[in-house]
Write a protein that holds these residues in place. Structure first.
Motif, PDB file in Angstrom:
ATOM      1  N   VAL A 174       0.829  -1.203   0.000  1.00 23.95           N
ATOM      2  CA  VAL A 174       0.000   0.000   0.000  1.00 23.95           C
ATOM      3  C   VAL A 174       0.865   1.255   0.000  1.00 23.95           C
ATOM      4  N   ASN A 175       1.892   1.297   0.860  1.00 21.11           N
ATOM      5  CA  ASN A 175       2.716   2.515   0.921  1.00 21.11           C
ATOM      6  C   ASN A 175       3.444   2.768  -0.400  1.00 21.11           C
ATOM      7  N   ASP A 176       3.865   1.709  -1.079  1.00 21.85           N
ATOM      8  CA  ASP A 176       4.506   1.878  -2.388  1.00 21.85           C
ATOM      9  C   ASP A 176       3.527   2.493  -3.386  1.00 21.85           C
ATOM     10  N   MET A 177       2.298   1.988  -3.395  1.00 27.23           N
ATOM     11  CA  MET A 177       1.298   2.483  -4.341  1.00 27.23           C
ATOM     12  C   MET A 177       0.909   3.931  -4.025  1.00 27.23           C
ATOM     13  N   VAL A 178       0.788   4.271  -2.750  1.00 24.42           N
ATOM     14  CA  VAL A 178       0.478   5.651  -2.358  1.00 24.42           C
ATOM     15  C   VAL A 178       1.587   6.591  -2.844  1.00 24.42           C
ATOM     16  N   ASN A 179       2.825   6.076  -2.855  1.00 28.66           N
ATOM     17  CA  ASN A 179       3.963   6.888  -3.280  1.00 28.66           C
ATOM     18  C   ASN A 179       4.205   6.845  -4.789  1.00 28.66           C
ATOM     19  N   GLY A 180       3.245   6.324  -5.551  1.00 29.84           N
ATOM     20  CA  GLY A 180       3.330   6.394  -7.006  1.00 29.84           C
ATOM     21  C   GLY A 180       3.829   5.147  -7.721  1.00 29.84           C
ATOM     22  N   ALA A 181       4.052   4.053  -7.004  1.00 30.99           N
ATOM     23  CA  ALA A 181       4.503   2.821  -7.653  1.00 30.99           C
ATOM     24  C   ALA A 181       3.376   2.224  -8.499  1.00 30.99           C
ATOM     25  N   THR A 182       3.714   1.267  -9.323  1.00 30.75           N
ATOM     26  CA  THR A 182       2.722   0.653 -10.219  1.00 30.75           C
ATOM     27  C   THR A 182       2.685  -0.870 -10.121  1.00 30.75           C
ATOM     28  N   CYS A 183       3.414  -1.466  -9.201  1.00 30.68           N
ATOM     29  CA  CYS A 183       3.539  -2.929  -9.170  1.00 30.68           C
ATOM     30  C   CYS A 183       2.309  -3.648  -8.633  1.00 30.68           C
ATOM     31  N   ALA A 184       1.394  -2.949  -7.978  1.00 26.41           N
ATOM     32  CA  ALA A 184       0.215  -3.580  -7.374  1.00 26.41           C
ATOM     33  C   ALA A 184      -1.039  -2.795  -7.750  1.00 26.41           C
TER      34      ALA A 184
END
Length: 147
Positions: free
Chosen positions: A91-101
């Motif tokens: 979740v934190n990766d996605m909130v920070n703009g990641a695209t893997c999930a």
């Protein structure tokens, strides 16, 4: 007869292309005490570790692998540890703009996707291989105020 054979051969090739999906995950960022690691998702009803989805690291390089047969279409998945004792949190990766999930609500879950018949090369608990989900650590400061 020749057409029937050609049709059967084409069907086998098509099925073969989607018959094996390989999941690889680097466990560098994983917590300690991993007894079993597995990949799960809607394709198995979010099952726990079973023979077909338990991942192994046969060469001891920290990258765990499993090949799952007969998946089709776009496959939603995530990695979990020790019969759901822990699961990766992206979740934190996605909130920070990641695209893997991309299957996410940006607060409670974030699940990965891949196409059936492909090979993944993921990092446990992170989109980019940076171990940023370290648990909090207590720090005690002492100051000598006698002077």
């Amino acid at each position: 007869m020749k057409q029937l054979f050609s049709l059967a051969a084409a069907a086998c090739l098509t099925l073969g292309a989607f018959a094996q999906t390989t999941f690889n995950v680097d466990m560098t960022c994983a917590p300690d005490n991993v007894d079993n690691l597995f990949v799960t998702g809607p394709f198995c009803g979010w099952c726990s570790n079973e023979d077909f989805n338990t991942m192994t690291d046969d060469d001891g390089d920290g990258i765990y692998t499993v090949v799952i047969e007969d998946l089709t279409g776009t496959v939603e998945y995530k990695y979990a540890i020790n019969s759901w004792a822990q699961q990766e949190n992206l979740v934190n990766d996605m909130v920070n703009g990641a695209t893997c999930a991309p299957v996410t609500d940006y607060s409670g879950y974030a699940n990965r996707q891949t196409e059936a018949g492909s090979t993944t090369n993921d990092y446990y608990g992170t989109c980019d291989g940076v171990c940023n989900d370290a648990p909090p650590v207590d720090i005690t400061f002492q100051v000598d105020m006698s002077q």
